[in-house]
Design a protein around this motif. Sequence first.
Motif, mmCIF file in Angstrom:
data_model
loop_
_atom_site.group_PDB
_atom_site.id
_atom_site.type_symbol
_atom_site.label_atom_id
_atom_site.label_comp_id
_atom_site.label_asym_id
_atom_site.label_seq_id
_atom_site.Cartn_x
_atom_site.Cartn_y
_atom_site.Cartn_z
ATOM 1 N N SER A 176 0.922 -1.181 0.058
ATOM 2 C CA SER A 176 -0.033 0.124 -0.061
ATOM 3 C C SER A 176 0.790 1.295 -0.170
ATOM 4 C CB SER A 176 -0.835 -0.035 1.121
ATOM 5 O OG SER A 176 -1.818 -1.016 1.215
ATOM 6 N N LEU A 177 0.384 2.133 -0.631
ATOM 7 C CA LEU A 177 1.027 3.571 -0.490
ATOM 8 C C LEU A 177 0.475 4.537 0.561
ATOM 9 C CD1 LEU A 177 3.052 5.429 -2.377
ATOM 10 C CD2 LEU A 177 0.971 6.355 -3.591
ATOM 11 N N LEU A 178 1.175 5.084 1.128
ATOM 12 C CA LEU A 178 0.864 6.038 1.997
ATOM 13 C C LEU A 178 1.117 7.475 1.544
ATOM 14 C CD1 LEU A 178 1.734 4.661 5.671
ATOM 15 C CD2 LEU A 178 -0.443 4.363 4.435
ATOM 16 N N LEU A 179 0.294 8.301 1.809
ATOM 17 C CA LEU A 179 0.285 9.711 1.278
ATOM 18 C C LEU A 179 0.425 10.529 2.690
ATOM 19 C CD1 LEU A 179 -2.169 10.031 -1.857
ATOM 20 C CD2 LEU A 179 0.408 9.786 -1.837
ATOM 21 N N LEU A 180 1.455 11.338 2.802
ATOM 22 C CA LEU A 180 1.680 12.422 4.139
ATOM 23 C C LEU A 180 1.103 13.629 3.460
ATOM 24 C CD1 LEU A 180 2.226 13.214 6.821
ATOM 25 C CD2 LEU A 180 4.609 13.564 5.928
ATOM 26 N N GLU A 181 -0.229 14.301 4.020
ATOM 27 C CA GLU A 181 -0.702 15.626 3.560
ATOM 28 C C GLU A 181 -0.583 16.676 4.470
ATOM 29 O OE1 GLU A 181 -3.792 13.744 0.124
ATOM 30 O OE2 GLU A 181 -4.257 13.562 2.190
ATOM 31 N N ARG A 182 -0.793 17.688 4.208
ATOM 32 C CA ARG A 182 -0.880 18.830 5.110
ATOM 33 C C ARG A 182 -1.718 19.882 4.394
ATOM 34 N NH1 ARG A 182 5.025 21.197 3.670
ATOM 35 N NH2 ARG A 182 4.682 21.451 1.642
ATOM 36 N N LYS A 183 -2.346 20.827 5.447
ATOM 37 C CA LYS A 183 -2.864 21.960 4.833
ATOM 38 C C LYS A 183 -2.863 23.239 6.088
ATOM 39 C CE LYS A 183 -7.478 20.666 7.491
ATOM 40 N NZ LYS A 183 -8.793 20.387 7.145
ATOM 41 N N PHE A 184 -3.299 24.231 5.489
ATOM 42 C CA PHE A 184 -3.292 25.465 6.282
ATOM 43 C C PHE A 184 -4.429 26.403 6.039
ATOM 44 C CE2 PHE A 184 -1.964 29.996 6.429
ATOM 45 C CZ PHE A 184 -2.117 30.005 8.113
ATOM 46 N N SER A 185 -4.850 27.046 7.065
ATOM 47 C CA SER A 185 -5.936 27.704 6.791
ATOM 48 C C SER A 185 -5.779 28.931 7.850
ATOM 49 C CB SER A 185 -7.344 27.522 6.710
ATOM 50 O OG SER A 185 -7.806 27.079 8.008
ATOM 51 N N TRP A 186 -6.142 30.122 7.724
ATOM 52 C CA TRP A 186 -6.010 31.349 8.713
ATOM 53 C C TRP A 186 -7.090 31.006 9.828
ATOM 54 C CZ3 TRP A 186 -1.856 34.285 8.384
ATOM 55 C CH2 TRP A 186 -1.528 34.621 7.000
ATOM 56 N N LEU A 187 -7.984 30.349 9.745
ATOM 57 C CA LEU A 187 -8.887 29.935 10.880
ATOM 58 C C LEU A 187 -8.714 28.727 11.371
ATOM 59 C CD1 LEU A 187 -12.216 31.039 9.346
ATOM 60 C CD2 LEU A 187 -11.012 32.299 11.071
ATOM 61 N N GLY A 188 -8.160 27.555 10.745
ATOM 62 C CA GLY A 188 -8.083 26.150 11.326
ATOM 63 C C GLY A 188 -6.546 25.881 11.601
ATOM 64 N N GLY A 189 -5.382 27.057 10.879
ATOM 65 C CA GLY A 189 -4.252 26.460 11.243
ATOM 66 C C GLY A 189 -3.611 25.632 10.517
ATOM 67 N N VAL A 190 -2.632 24.715 11.059
ATOM 68 C CA VAL A 190 -1.898 23.421 10.388
ATOM 69 C C VAL A 190 -2.622 22.305 10.802
ATOM 70 C CG1 VAL A 190 0.032 22.526 10.096
ATOM 71 C CG2 VAL A 190 -0.063 24.851 10.453
ATOM 72 N N GLY A 191 -2.938 21.279 9.867
ATOM 73 C CA GLY A 191 -3.295 20.057 9.842
ATOM 74 C C GLY A 191 -2.466 19.039 9.126
ATOM 75 N N ILE A 192 -2.427 17.913 9.546
ATOM 76 C CA ILE A 192 -1.896 16.830 8.751
ATOM 77 C C ILE A 192 -2.833 15.717 8.820
ATOM 78 C CG2 ILE A 192 0.448 17.581 9.136
ATOM 79 C CD1 ILE A 192 0.678 15.160 10.914
ATOM 80 N N ARG A 193 -2.590 14.691 7.884
ATOM 81 C CA ARG A 193 -3.303 13.451 7.739
ATOM 82 C C ARG A 193 -2.309 12.530 6.953
ATOM 83 N NH1 ARG A 193 -8.575 14.298 3.712
ATOM 84 N NH2 ARG A 193 -7.171 14.309 1.809
ATOM 85 N N ILE A 194 -2.818 11.352 6.971
ATOM 86 C CA ILE A 194 -1.864 10.161 6.278
ATOM 87 C C ILE A 194 -3.058 9.541 5.460
ATOM 88 C CG2 ILE A 194 -0.385 8.118 6.205
ATOM 89 C CD1 ILE A 194 0.801 9.139 8.432
ATOM 90 N N ARG A 195 -3.043 9.313 4.334
ATOM 91 C CA ARG A 195 -4.111 8.366 3.387
ATOM 92 C C ARG A 195 -3.465 7.178 2.888
ATOM 93 N NH1 ARG A 195 -7.444 11.175 -1.206
ATOM 94 N NH2 ARG A 195 -5.565 12.872 -1.315
ATOM 95 N N ARG A 196 -4.322 6.123 2.921
ATOM 96 C CA ARG A 196 -3.714 4.889 2.416
ATOM 97 C C ARG A 196 -4.396 4.489 0.967
ATOM 98 N NH1 ARG A 196 -2.695 -0.152 5.213
ATOM 99 N NH2 ARG A 196 -3.714 0.602 7.160
ATOM 100 N N VAL A 197 -3.396 4.407 0.008
ATOM 101 C CA VAL A 197 -3.775 3.814 -1.420
ATOM 102 C C VAL A 197 -3.274 2.746 -1.712
ATOM 103 C CG1 VAL A 197 -3.687 4.970 -3.586
ATOM 104 C CG2 VAL A 197 -3.922 6.733 -1.673
ATOM 105 N N ALA A 198 -4.207 1.811 -2.666
ATOM 106 C CA ALA A 198 -3.742 0.715 -2.905
ATOM 107 C C ALA A 198 -2.690 0.976 -4.214
ATOM 108 C CB ALA A 198 -5.211 -0.178 -3.755
ATOM 109 N N LEU A 199 -1.749 0.422 -4.259
ATOM 110 C CA LEU A 199 -0.613 0.426 -5.551
ATOM 111 C C LEU A 199 -1.290 -0.061 -6.524
ATOM 112 C CD1 LEU A 199 2.264 1.344 -6.011
ATOM 113 C CD2 LEU A 199 3.010 -0.715 -5.466
#
Length: 356
Positions: A269-292
């Motif tokens: 499986s492929l794991l994707l490390l992801e991040r986001k930013f918004s002025w209201l929500g600040g910083v967030g991260i997540r990891i998604r699993r994808v079938a290769l």
Amino acid sequence: MPAPIGRRRLLKYAAAGLSVAAVPGAALAQTAVQRPPKQTVPDEFAVTAPVSIEVNARPLPSFDTRDRSRLRFGELEYRSGLILTSRFRGFGGLSGLRLDAKGERFIAISDKGGWFTGRIVYKGREMTGLDDVEASPILGPDGKPITSRGWFDTEALALDGSLAYVGIERVHNVLRFDFAKGFTRAHGELVALPPAARRLPNNKGIEALVMVPKGLPLAGTLIAISERGLDAQGNILGFLIGGRSPGQFTIRRTDNFDVSDAVLLPSGSLLLLERKFSWLGGVGIRIRRVALASIAPGAVIDGPAIFEADLGHEIDNMEGIDVHVTPEGDTVLTLVSDDNFSMIQRNLLLQFTLVE
């Protein structure tokens, strides 16, 4: 106790450099077509020559700042973490990390065009520090530091035996290094990329590289994923380079997350490390699993989130992820952050057990 509100607020503002999510659409469109001027003045944080350095480590005994006893986060269980600092001015900006099979020896890249190598020190299952750390410049085809060409933003790293691949976001290039020819003193060779990869938006180019090993679908293919190069449907562009089925695919973009790295699990499986930013929500991260097996030219891939965290957790600008398996059979994920050489951000090294 939560992190002090003052520091959390500062981190939110500092994280504005991670994303242009708050930039109006017209300005974003203009940014996408502009190219930065070639940088000819050496960057003050760039590594210019190989040097042994000392890295100090302060432990992070817990991951949740609101509940110090909590260990489980989605499909991950917190093991240990470190805050890394050094008197060496060029230490920081860690944007990619790869470990050996034991999870001890590491090679990392800084977004200022430098290699960092060394060893993670453990006490039992917990990380306690780094040792034998060396910093050295990434060398281009001419044997000179790539920073002398104005090549910075080295954001992506993949290994394939003695070969290493490094993605340079600023100029949309990928360099291949043969570590059998001098390890980090090896000279990089340009890898041929599809034209669409060379036209990715400024500062949103190739952010993740994964080489698929033998025995798995797409074996021998270098997977390159952009941070936020989007197609007409707003999905993230990725590329299959080499292998039997080269081409282009996309990743369904959801909840304003951008890709910051990727890694293959032993299961494939492929794991994707992801991040986001918004002025209201600040910083967030997540990891998604994808079938290769779902990745193919023309495919739009997606997968469930197995982990999410925000500023109520001990996170920062998380940009690197790798995986190893312990002798006890634990699948361990290691995450590293890029402090952007900012006084109000941190170089974090975090480890979690994947609970499958």
